[in-house]
Each structure stands twice: as C-alpha cells, then as structure tokens.
Design a protein around this motif. Structure first.
Motif: not given
Lengths: 294, 616, 188
Positions: A1-19
């Motif tokens: 679960m912790k490991l997934a956060e490492f990948i999910i949070s930058p990707i989500l941040a990227f999507i939000i930032g681009i949006f």
C-alpha cells in the motif's frame, strides 16, 4: 500500500497540476472575453514539445533542467496529500522548505550554461524575488510550526482534523492571508512574473529552452502550482484524508489566486521585493507574535 | 605513539622542511606532504583514546597534554585540512618566492593548532595559541602590499584577544591556584555566577576575535582575501574554528553545562546573548557578502556568516543544537576549504578572481566547476550535502526551543547564502567565455586531488550523516548533554525525524525517471555559446557577457542599510589613537633643555600638590 | 478540425501535437504586423486553436514573416529561422514578402524570400484580413497532415543551396553554418 503511494501521488499531482494549468488558461480567456483553448491544451503542447528537436548548450544545460524537475517530483513525496504522504518521517516541513530549492537552482544552473544575457537577468530577478517571498514564507511556516510544536507536515494536518482549520484560528489567520498574497510570487505568475517577463527579457531563464527542455520546465511549473497550493491546504485548510476533498480545496484556492493574477499588471523588481517585505511579512510577523504570546 | 611525540614530529618536521628547502626544493615539497600525511595517520590512530599526561614542569607549573573525543575531532579536521592544503600548495605556490618560509609557517601553524587542541592546561594553550597567531600573521602578509595591512589588522586584534585571555587565565589561577583545565572544571561549580560571567566574557573576547563573531570580525575579510589561497582554505576551514574550540572548552568544559544554565535567565542569560550575537553574525555578513565583487571576499564574509550558525548551535546549548553546531563546524571546514581551493584554482589559471570580468570558465574547467558546485551546494545547505543536515539540526533546535526569531534569521540567512553562492557560480563559470580566457586549461592534478577528497566528504556526510554525528554524540554525552537517537541515516525523534537515505532515494528515483523521459525525446543539437538568441541579430563573441552588478535591484534596496559600522568604528579608533600618538611624539624635541624642563615642571606639579592641596 | 479525434492522436501524436500547438514568433516591419494583434487577442482569439505568441525562436515552431524584407533584416530572419526548434513552419504574410509588393522596384528589398529560407505557405493580401490568416493556418494544418509542410527538411537537405544564396547576397556571413556543408559546393 505504501509502495503504491510513491507512484500514485506524483501521477495524481501531475494530473491535477496540468488540469489547473489548462483551467487557468480557460478562465483567463473568459475574463478577457475570449473563447479560450481546450482544457487539454497543455497536454497538446507537451506532446508537441517532446516531439521537437532543439538545441543544447552543454551538459549542465541538460542536467540543470532534469535536476529541477526531479527535485520537484521528489518534493511531492514529502507533502501530505489526501491521506497520502509517502515520506512522512524524513525531515518534515524543513526538508520541504529546502527541496523547494531544487527547481529554481536547477533552472538557474541550466540557464547559466545557456549563456544568454536575458537568462542572466531573469535568474537574477528570480533569486531576488525568492529573497523577497522567502521572508513572509519562512515566517508563515515558522508560525505554523511553533503553533503546533512540530516540524512534521503530517502532524500539522492531524492537529487540524475535524474542522479545526488553522486559517480560521485566531493566531494563524493573518499568516494564512499572507500566504495567499505570496502564492503568485512563489509561482512566478502575474503580478510577480518579473523573472520570466516575456515582453521584457524574452521569458528570462527559459529564453534558450525549446522542445523537451521547455516541456520539462512546463511540467515543473504544473507540479509547483500543485505543490504551492497543496502546502497551503495542508497548513491552513486542514488537508484532507480524501483525494477528492483535497482536490476541491486546492481548486477553490487556485481560482481565488487566479482572479488576482488575471487582472494585475507586473511589478518592477524593487517594487515586488518591497511589497513582499512589507504587507505579507508584517501579517506573518503579527501572526508569529500572537502565536508566541498565546 | 604519545601526544608529545606527535607534537615533536609536527614542529621538528616543520624546521626540517625549512632546512631541506635550502638543499632541494623538490625534496622539501615531498617532505612537507609526507609530514602532513604522517600527522594525519597518527591522529587518525588516536581515535577513541582518552588520557592526560604531564610533559614539562615550567616554573613550577605542571604543563600537560590531554586527548579526548572532542580534541580528537578538531585534531582530525586540522590534520586533514593541513595535508590537503599542503598538497594544494604544491602547484599553486610553484615559482613564487620565499617558499621555504611559506612551508615552514604552514607546517608550524598546523602543528600549533594540534598543540591547542591537545593542550590540557591554560598555559600551554596560550603558548600554542600565540604561535598560531603569529604564524598566521606572517602567512597573511606573505603577499606584501595590501596583505601587510591586512596582517597588521589581524595581529592587532589578535593581541587584544590574547590580553583578554591572559586576564581570564590569571584570574582563574588566582582563584584556584592551578592552570589545569580539568582541575579548574572540577572546582568551579562553587564559584559565584558573577565571577563565572566575567571569566566567560573575557574568554569570549579572545575566541570571538579568532572566530570572527560580530562585532569582533573586522580582521577577517581582508585577511582571508589577501592570504594565499591554500592558506585561506586553512584559515577559513579550521583556524578560525580554534575560536569555536575555545568557546566549547570555556563554556562546556571549564564552566560546565550546569553552572552555565544558572548564568542569568530568559533573554538576559549568557547563552541567549551569545545566540543573539550569532544571529547578527549570520544576518549582516550574509548581505555584505552579497555585495562583494571579489570571489574570495564573498567567501570571507560568508565564513563569518557560517561561523554564526556554528556559534548559534553551540550557544543554544541543547543536545540537538550542540550536535548541529559541532557538525556544522566539520561541514564548514570541508565546503569552505573546497570553495577557497576552487577559487584558488581559477585564480591560478586565469590570474584574476574578479567576479565582474570572469565568465564561461565551465567550458575550460568543468572539473573545477563541479567541485565549486558541490562546495556551493554544501554552503547553501542543499539536501544530500552535509551542510543540510547540520543546518536542519540547528533550525529544529531553534523552532522547538520556541525561538522562532532566531530560526527566522538562520533560515533567511540561508536564502542570502543562495544568492551569493549562485553569484559565484554564475559569474565565474556560467555565461559567455570571454576571448582572453579561451586558452585556459583545467587545474593540475595536485589541485584536483584535495578538491575531490573534500567533495567526497561533503556528499558522504550528507547522505550518511550518522558517521560524524555518532562521534559528536559521544562528545555531547561526555560534556553532559542528553544522548541523541543517532542513526546512520540521521536522527530519530518524536517531533519530526530526519532520514537522509529516504531523501536520497526519492531524489535518485525521480532523477532516473526524468532522465529516461529526457532521453526518450529527440536528441538535441549541440551548439556553440554564440549561437544564442539576441532578437535575431548576431552579437559578436564576448559581447554577450552579462555578469557585472548581478543583483542590482537588491543592492539598491539594501545598500543604505548594510554597512560595516564596526569596521568604520575601529578604523576611526585606530585613526584617533594615531593622531594622539603623533601629538605625544611632538614632546620629544630631541633637545636636552626641553627634557630638563619637563622634569622640573613635573616636580613643580608634585610639590604644588603636596603643599597646596595636601593630597598625600 | 480533428482535434478531438482520439484514434488519430494515438496513431500519429507528433503530427497532431504540431498541428494544434502552433507557437508563433513573428517578424514584422512597417504595417506588416497590424493585423496580427487582433488575431491573437480577444477579437479573433487564436488561442482557441492553440496558437500563442512566444518570446524567443527557441520556443516557437511557427514563423510569421509579415512586412517587406530588406537585405539587412533578412539576416535577422535567417538567424531567427535557424534558431527555431524542428519541426518548424514558415508563413510569408502579405504581398511584400511574397514579391516585394509595393516595393517591387526597390534595390534593397528581397523579392524571392524562398531563395534564402524555405517558406511553407503564403498568405496574399495587403494586408491580409484576420480571416485570411485563419484560412492560411487551416491550409498549413492540411499540409502538416499530408506531410507537405517539409520546409525544415528541405532547408537541412539543401543547406548548400540556401547558404550559398545567403553568402552570395551578403558577401560573407558572420556566423558559422548550422549544418555541415557538402564538399566544394559552398561557392554558391
């Protein structure tokens, strides 16, 4: 679960930032009474930029821009974001303050090798501006850290759970307002876009960037939009355990900032520094004094 | 190997080097390097040893040497920087005059610093301290010209400091009739706070002058910029830290942490006052450094500011702050020595260190650039360099100790540091390469080698700060501080931990990801420096250089407020004293008659006072 | 307009990206640029097609040459063109750059711009209305789609020809060649 956060949070941040970037162009267009580009326009631009063949001025020109983006991505991992904070026990807000340095320093090194007078002026302005906004920013962060007696960002969020938002508490109200005032300066957008003033010094540090360099710089900008606002949400609006709520909070703050951004002309360098050392600093200082007095 | 032997080797080797230089310069160079390496090896072997031994009976006073982890830490820094700067001297000083003398003084200063950290009583401390001061004076004024004035300024202030030290020393002797530090420390706890305070203030003047604490700093900018670069590295890296050592000795060994905490309370306590001085030392010199145009002068002012961080950490006097201050002393020794050496290499190759005329040297000296970059990042306190960890410790101490204003000064000083560190990088290495430096070459091996070692230290201690922190923790515990939860990756704590390995891996992984994206995009075309955007026109080579007056708007804002008032005051004082002495000298007319008249007048005054006023 | 055609995006992202993100740098003399600001600002809003003005040629991929071209300004045009990132597109704008326009008999005006740099399309008119500009952009889209807007490839492959022409006009060039010249052909 912790490991997934490492990948999910930058990707989500990227999507939000681009949006947010797309949204800002759209809202600006509406304020100008234009139709505006589609929401996906930043993505289209990125696709184009990555397909272009451009020039390089040397190894540091490449390394600097990579360093800038890499540092910003690493920074996401330190920020509590919708219940996720992959690297929570690694140094807290102090480390966040420092990793925020990667982006300007990387761009400055890269631009320095670009060897253009416009870049030199742009970098010099960028650093001067950062000297300007760091005064209120440090005071704000210190007020928050002193009030909650911790340097961990996660603990700050935890202390504000169940609507004990710092923005609506007596000691931290003024620092919160000060933060809203310095958001444009931290992002380098109007009225503080003096570092990248396109009409004046040909977009400053990015004057020699084209293609993938510009693309990385744009991605970095998208990330830093998200980071700057997410930090506000974490410190003053209680963060959130839920990504959707977190996003909504970010969106509200962003639109408020955008309305300021859309209608203001640009400060001169000295005006900007003097403004930043006057109003936001005094507000943040007042907050800090109240925190100490309580 | 005993401590006496080490000092005999150090001092004897220095004189041997001088004599050998009369025979053959090559052998002299080899011996000088070998000597410093041997000293380094011996000091390294001393690790973990504690003990005290008396080595001489001088006028009935027992002079002794002692070693513990605290003096070992300083000694290893002295020995490392000593050997590295000697190696650096090999090519930097090549072809200059009076080289035998240079090496002699270099080695003597080195040996006397070892003597200072190993001395167990106040007298031998004082003797070594004076040897160091005078050796430093001779080295600072090595280049003659303006260097002489700088050296004179240094030695005058140093003598003032020594006088204060002597006063403190004899006052301690009068009370406890011993010079031995450990003996005094064991008996001092009964002394009254007022007495302790006066001794501490006297010692603070001595060590503050050596440490360049504002307002006792004015010798440093001239001295650092005028000294030969390898010696500037020693001077800034370790010599001024003898003041730090003195502060630690006088505050935590002599007086002790318990007695220290009773010296006043709240804002009016000794440590808080010292911390405020340290904060001023951070703030003002940082912005003066920003306005300098001579690379070594920037670094000199920056040394003052960084010393402020060290003293701030030590003065606060919690275990975290003490660890931060001591660690920052090590870090400052490494990155400031590296920076001075890198600037020295640039000066060696280009013949100038003027920030307004250099530029674009990165194309010719990429290695030196990398070294300067690492040094500058350490100076800023960039994550993954050692400066970050020590500054983090200091900030955390200040924030959790409810001193946010001191923390603000420390953090804000860091942002000033970023500005001048980047100014050095940009104005020397970035931008366009002027025509006259087209033929510049990379630094020679004997300059590269010390720089590599120092940069490895900076990065290693940045990623694995546990190595030095464990040693520092031992020192802290021996001085009576609480033990810290030190790990190899940093510090564990309830109020926010530090984990450098996590930071390192996060940045490494994101670096790799971004690098892969970068590589996947089309390769870019490498162009020359003059293929550059200038609104369509072609600007002739060399005309693009834009480095002068780099932070003009900031200069305009801060210039009226950032003046070295202290220096102006001292210089005015010196001028006044000179005028007074000139006036006094007019009495000496050289004629016998006037001297007889003075005597008669004096007698007349005495008689009048006796008869007329009946004074005694 | 096939901007929302997802299949096409997946098939040829490069082409689509270049089509709908034209970042323009414009060269202008005299009355040349008078119709460009209305195109870029609120009245006609070129940003809805992804066209924005940028500050430096490094960031641009569309070069608008508006207004007459003299021997002196041609240097700046060539320099700017060479500094743009590939793929790059050029549009000659108005009758002056096409054939000299009202300056057709001036000794100093360039009448054959495409001898010196490749031009992908021309928009005729004195000045062309903003509508004409949009028609021109639409044509450029079509050319990009069909793979006909290959000016930058022509420039690279026939660099000897272009550089030769440039050197013949200016006598000597101040800056070194962008691409390597083939043996023995740089005498024009």
């Amino acid at each position: 679960m912790k490991l997934a956060e490492f990948i999910i949070s930058p990707i989500l941040a990227f999507i939000i930032g681009i949006f947010l970037m797309g949204l800002s162009r759209r809202i600006m267009a509406r304020i100008h009474r234009r139709y505006g580009p589609p929401l996906m326009q930043p993505v289209i631009d990125l696709v184009k930029l990555f397909s272009q063949r451009t020039v390089s001025h040397g190894p540091i020109f490449d390394i600097g821009v990579i360093l800038s983006l890499a540092g910003t991505i690493a920074l996401i991992l330190f920020i509590p974001f919708g219940g996720m904070c992959p690297l929570e026990a690694s140094g807290g807000l102090l480390v966040i303050l420092y990793i925020m340095l990667f982006a300007p320093l990387g761009l400055a090194l890269s631009g320095g090798e670009g060897a253009n007078p416009n870049i030199s002026i742009g970098i010099s302005r960028k650093f001067i501006l950062s000297l300007g906004y760091e005064v209120p920013f440090i005071l704000i962060v210190l007020a928050v850290m002193t009030y909650y007696h911790t340097i961990s960002a996660v603990d700050v969020v935890k202390a504000q759970s169940s609507f004990h938002w710092a923005l609506f508490s007596l000691p931290l109200f003024l620092p919160g307002l000060a933060y809203i005032l310095i958001i444009p300066a931290m992002l380098g957008i109007r009225p503080f876009d003096l570092a990248s003033a396109p009409q004046e010094i040909s977009s400053g540090p990015m004057a020699e960037y084209g293609g993938k360099y510009l693309a990385l710089a744009e991605i970095e900008h998208a990330f830093s939009i998200f980071i700057t606002i997410a930090l506000f949400v974490d410190m003053f609006l209680g963060g959130s355990g839920n990504v959707v709520y977190f996003f909504l909070k970010v969106l509200v703050v962003f639109i408020i900032g955008l309305l300021i951004n859309a209608v203001f002309p640009r400060f001169r360098t000295e005006q900007a520094v003097k403004f930043l050392w006057k109003w936001p600093s005094v507000m943040a200082l007042a907050g800090l004094v109240i925190v100490l007095a309580i | 190997m005993s401590l006496e032997m080490l000092l005999v080797i150090a001092f004897g080797g220095a004189f041997l080097t001088y004599l050998l230089g009369k025979l053959s310069p090559v052998l002299r160079d080899i011996l000088a390097v070998l000597l410093t390496l041997v000293i380094l090896a011996i000091v390294a072997l001393f690790y973990g040893r504690t003990g005290e031994s008396s080595f001489m009976n001088f006028l009935g006073f027992n002079l002794s040497l002692r070693i513990n982890t605290l003096s070992w830490l300083f000694a290893i820094a002295v020995a490392t920087l000593g050997s590295l700067s000697t190696i650096f001297s090999l090519s930097y000083m090549k072809g200059k005059e009076r080289l035998d003398f240079y090496y002699l003084m270099m080695l003597i200063v080195n040996a006397s610093m070892l003597g200072i950290v190993f001395s167990g009583d106040l007298i031998s401390f004082y003797v070594f301290w004076e040897i160091m001061s005078w050796g430093t004076f001779l080295l600072i004024s090595y280049n003659r010209g303006p260097a002489l004035a700088a050296g004179l300024k240094y030695i005058v202030m140093s003598i003032v400091g020594s006088t204060a030290y002597l006063l403190g020393m004899f006052s301690l002797y009068a009370s406890y009739s011993t010079f031995n530090i450990a003996d005094i420390a064991s008996r001092i706890s009964t002394a009254s706070p007022g007495y302790l305070l006066s001794v501490l203030v006297l010692f603070s003047i001595t060590f503050g002058i050596k440490n360049a604490l504002v307002p006792l700093h004015t010798w440093l900018p001239d001295a650092h910029s005028e000294a030969p670069s390898p010696f500037s590295a020693v001077l800034s890296g370790i010599l001024i830290k003898m003041g730090t050592y003195g502060f630690v000795i006088s505050m935590y060994v002599l007086v002790g942490i318990k007695a220290l905490s009773h010296l006043g309370h709240g804002i009016l306590s000794f440590h808080f006052m010292l911390a405020i001085l340290a904060a001023v030392t951070i703030l003002v010199p940082t912005f003066i450094a920003l306005m300098q145009d001579d690379a070594k002068r920037v670094l000199a002012w920056s040394s003052i500011a960084q010393v402020g961080y060290i003293i701030l950490g030590i003065a606060i006097g919690t275990s975290l702050g003490f660890a931060g201050g001591m660690f920052h002393f090590l870090n400052h020794a490494s990155f400031k020595a590296l920076l001075f050496m890198a600037i020295g290499a640039v000066e060696y190759r280009t013949g100038t260190r003027d920030l307004n005329s250099l530029g674009g040297i990165i194309k010719k000296m990429p290695f030196t650039f990398m070294m300067t970059l690492i040094g500058a990042l350490g100076l800023i306190g960039f994550p993954l360099t050692n400066g970050f960890v020590s500054k983090w410790l200091i900030y955390k101490t200040l924030i959790l100790g409810k001193d946010p204003f001191l923390a603000f000064v420390a953090l804000f000083g860091t942002w000033g540091t970023i500005l001048y560190a980047y100014k050095i990088l940009h104005n020397i290495f970035m931008g366009q390469l002027p025509e006259e430096y087209k033929g510049v070459e990379e630094a020679p091996f004997s300059m590269k080698f010390p720089m590599v070692i120092l940069s490895i230290i900076i990065i290693l201690f940045g990623i694995l700060p546990g190595i030095p922190l464990k040693v520092i923790n031992v020192i802290g515990v021996s001085l009576g501080f609480k033990s810290l939860a030190v790990n190899i990756w940093g510090i564990a704590s309830d109020t926010g931990a530090l984990n450098t390995i996590n930071i390192f891996s996060a940045i490494l992984v994101s670096w790799i990801v971004v690098w892969l994206i970068f590589k996947a995009a089309p390769t870019s075309l490498r162009v020359e420096q003059d293929n550059n955007y200038a609104a369509g026109s072609y600007v002739p080579t060399g005309r693009y250089l834009y480095t002068a007056n780099f932070y003009a708007p900031v200069y305009r804002i801060i210039k009226p407020y950032v003046i070295d008032v202290v220096d102006i005051f001292y210089m005015a004082l010196a001028g006044a004293v000179r005028t007074l002495c000139d006036w006094t000298r007019r009495m000496y007319t050289g004629e016998l008659g006037s001297y007889v008249m003075y005597i008669m007048l004096f007698l007349a005054v005495l008689i009048t006072m006796r008869l007329g006023f009946n004074i005694w | 307009m096939d901007r929302n055609n997802l299949i096409k995006w997946l098939k040829e992202p490069k082409k689509m990206g270049n089509k709908y993100s034209l970042w323009a740098v414009y060269f202008s003399t005299a009355c040349g640029v008078i119709e460009v600001p209305p195109v870029l600002t609120s009245r006609w809003d070129a940003e809805r097609f992804g066209i924005i003005p940028v500050a430096t040629p490094r960031q641009a991929n569309l070069f608008l040459i508006t207004g007459y071209v003299t021997t002196k300004t041609l240097k700046a045009i060539i320099r700017t063109y060479e500094q743009m990132a590939e793929p790059k597109y050029t549009i000659g704008f108005g009758s002056c750059p096409i054939n000299g326009g009202m300056y057709w008999d001036s000794y100093n005006t360039i009448k054959h711009l495409d001898k010196y740099i490749p031009v992908d399309g021309w928009i005729a008119g004195c000045m062309p209305r903003p509508e004409a500009i949009f028609i021109g952009v639409t044509k450029l889209w079509g050319m990009i789609d069909k793979g006909l807007a290959t000016g930058y490839i022509r420039y690279r492959e026939n660099y000897d020809y272009y550089r030769g022409n440039q050197e013949k006009l200016f006598g000597s060039m101040e800056w070194p060649p962008l691409y390597t010249l083939k043996e023995g052909t740089n005498d024009g």
